[in-house]
Write a protein that holds these residues in place. Sequence first.
Motif, PDB file in Angstrom:
ATOM      1  N   SER A  62       8.693  65.600 -41.488  1.00  0.00           N
ATOM      2  CA  SER A  62       9.960  65.996 -41.917  1.00  0.00           C
ATOM      3  C   SER A  62      11.011  65.705 -40.888  1.00  0.00           C
ATOM      4  CB  SER A  62       9.890  67.540 -42.129  1.00  0.00           C
ATOM      5  OG  SER A  62      11.473  67.828 -42.300  1.00  0.00           O
ATOM      6  N   GLU A  63      12.208  65.430 -41.598  1.00  0.00           N
ATOM      7  CA  GLU A  63      13.460  64.887 -40.666  1.00  0.00           C
ATOM      8  C   GLU A  63      13.996  66.249 -39.825  1.00  0.00           C
ATOM      9  OE1 GLU A  63      16.136  63.088 -42.850  1.00  0.00           O
ATOM     10  OE2 GLU A  63      15.070  61.353 -43.434  1.00  0.00           O
ATOM     11  N   LEU A  64      13.700  67.294 -40.220  1.00  0.00           N
ATOM     12  CA  LEU A  64      14.053  68.889 -39.794  1.00  0.00           C
ATOM     13  C   LEU A  64      12.919  69.269 -39.042  1.00  0.00           C
ATOM     14  CD1 LEU A  64      16.536  70.543 -39.742  1.00  0.00           C
ATOM     15  CD2 LEU A  64      15.393  71.931 -41.380  1.00  0.00           C
ATOM     16  N   THR A  65      13.369  69.853 -37.747  1.00  0.00           N
ATOM     17  CA  THR A  65      12.294  70.464 -36.987  1.00  0.00           C
ATOM     18  C   THR A  65      12.883  71.894 -36.474  1.00  0.00           C
ATOM     19  OG1 THR A  65      11.365  68.824 -36.041  1.00  0.00           O
ATOM     20  CG2 THR A  65      10.914  70.670 -34.985  1.00  0.00           C
ATOM     21  N   ILE A  66      12.195  72.994 -37.112  1.00  0.00           N
ATOM     22  CA  ILE A  66      12.620  74.376 -36.931  1.00  0.00           C
ATOM     23  C   ILE A  66      11.673  75.138 -35.976  1.00  0.00           C
ATOM     24  CG2 ILE A  66      13.218  76.688 -37.874  1.00  0.00           C
ATOM     25  CD1 ILE A  66      14.098  75.275 -40.233  1.00  0.00           C
ATOM     26  N   ALA A  67      11.953  75.457 -34.870  1.00  0.00           N
ATOM     27  CA  ALA A  67      11.395  76.449 -34.037  1.00  0.00           C
ATOM     28  C   ALA A  67      11.236  78.014 -34.492  1.00  0.00           C
ATOM     29  CB  ALA A  67      11.609  76.414 -32.505  1.00  0.00           C
ATOM     30  N   LEU A  68      10.249  78.552 -34.310  1.00  0.00           N
ATOM     31  CA  LEU A  68      10.100  79.988 -34.749  1.00  0.00           C
ATOM     32  C   LEU A  68       9.561  80.543 -33.335  1.00  0.00           C
ATOM     33  CD1 LEU A  68       8.124  80.006 -38.240  1.00  0.00           C
ATOM     34  CD2 LEU A  68      10.704  80.491 -37.746  1.00  0.00           C
ATOM     35  N   THR A  69       9.961  81.584 -32.951  1.00  0.00           N
ATOM     36  CA  THR A  69       9.720  82.188 -31.669  1.00  0.00           C
ATOM     37  C   THR A  69       9.501  83.788 -31.723  1.00  0.00           C
ATOM     38  OG1 THR A  69      11.957  82.873 -30.525  1.00  0.00           O
ATOM     39  CG2 THR A  69      11.667  80.694 -30.901  1.00  0.00           C
ATOM     40  N   ALA A  70       8.623  84.099 -30.667  1.00  0.00           N
ATOM     41  CA  ALA A  70       8.530  85.649 -30.454  1.00  0.00           C
ATOM     42  C   ALA A  70       7.898  85.536 -28.659  1.00  0.00           C
ATOM     43  CB  ALA A  70       7.641  86.091 -31.591  1.00  0.00           C
ATOM     44  N   ILE A 174      14.626  79.968 -34.630  1.00  0.00           N
ATOM     45  CA  ILE A 174      14.820  81.309 -35.102  1.00  0.00           C
ATOM     46  C   ILE A 174      14.034  82.155 -34.246  1.00  0.00           C
ATOM     47  CG2 ILE A 174      14.509  82.600 -37.160  1.00  0.00           C
ATOM     48  CD1 ILE A 174      14.978  80.163 -38.627  1.00  0.00           C
ATOM     49  N   THR A 175      14.426  82.929 -33.479  1.00  0.00           N
ATOM     50  CA  THR A 175      13.763  83.897 -32.929  1.00  0.00           C
ATOM     51  C   THR A 175      13.405  85.384 -33.552  1.00  0.00           C
ATOM     52  OG1 THR A 175      14.404  83.273 -30.659  1.00  0.00           O
ATOM     53  CG2 THR A 175      13.836  85.628 -30.806  1.00  0.00           C
ATOM     54  N   VAL A 176      12.224  85.698 -33.717  1.00  0.00           N
ATOM     55  CA  VAL A 176      12.116  86.981 -34.556  1.00  0.00           C
ATOM     56  C   VAL A 176      11.701  88.177 -33.397  1.00  0.00           C
ATOM     57  CG1 VAL A 176      10.336  88.072 -36.413  1.00  0.00           C
ATOM     58  CG2 VAL A 176      11.009  85.483 -36.436  1.00  0.00           C
ATOM     59  N   ASP A 177      12.418  89.076 -33.440  1.00  0.00           N
ATOM     60  CA  ASP A 177      12.308  90.284 -32.353  1.00  0.00           C
ATOM     61  C   ASP A 177      12.833  91.407 -33.135  1.00  0.00           C
ATOM     62  OD1 ASP A 177      11.875  91.651 -29.971  1.00  0.00           O
ATOM     63  OD2 ASP A 177      13.247  90.279 -28.857  1.00  0.00           O
TER      64      ASP A 177
END
Length: 286
Positions: A62-70, A174-177
């Motif tokens: 993909s042209e887009l990279t999203i980081a998901l964090t915890a 995007i941090t999920v806390d």
Amino acid sequence: MELLDTAIRMTKKTAEIPSFSSYEERIHPFIEGRFEALIRSGMVSKIPVNGNSLIYNYDNDSELTIALTAHLDKINHYGETYPAQLPVKETETFIEGAMDNCAGLGVILALCSLLPQKNFPNLLLFFSEMEESKGLKEHPELLKNNGEGYTHGMGARKIAKACLKQGIIPDEVITVDTTPLFKGEKGVAVYSKHWELNDLEAGDSLINKTKNSVNTFLSIDDKIHLDNNTNDYLHYGFEFNSKANKDVVSLALEPAIYPYHQKGERVFKSDIERVLKILIQYLSIK
């Protein structure tokens, strides 16, 4: 909802593990086990990082990279005589135990089970050490080396530096806390203006990109509460935007928790379901 069942199961399993600050390696085998099949299939790869954090990369061209964090660490509310398996309780409405941040881990691990079937953008999965500051400040003797050499947020900073070194830079983080803002009521919050709390001078481009992401969240769920607070999303926002040659949006998406930083933390199952639905739609739109 099968995905909600997976998230609840993952939340409970991770909450049982005494992965207190500086002892995050205790939860590594469980996290790594969730990615074994994806790594064998070639869908996911592991990125090396110093310390007790973990990074995984899902490249979907993909042209887009999203980081998901915890974050992996828990506050040690038990002292030196902690149980080998921490107590967890589930009722019809909530999960009770070490929910900060096992609720975030549960959500992200559940979402990763969708990778073979969903057309998500490229994803980076950041699992950080030493997010919590409470134990470090109040009971450093419960940390390795009496807390010497450990700092609040060091895991997120190491993760960002590892990615910068390898040229793997997300467009969004995007941090999920979990958030204490709702004082025992149900709710989901988004934190977005990290530059107000991390001494970063944000330009118009970063501010506008962040507004667009927030508006996308609100288009999915207009009951999201907008606020700001401290957690790893500040560190990701600062490290990437002060060192990368591009604007990196950093947000936090958080279900309510109560009580906060105490034994017996509770998270509503309906809030976990809300966060899952929001993230799935957000990633699908992207």
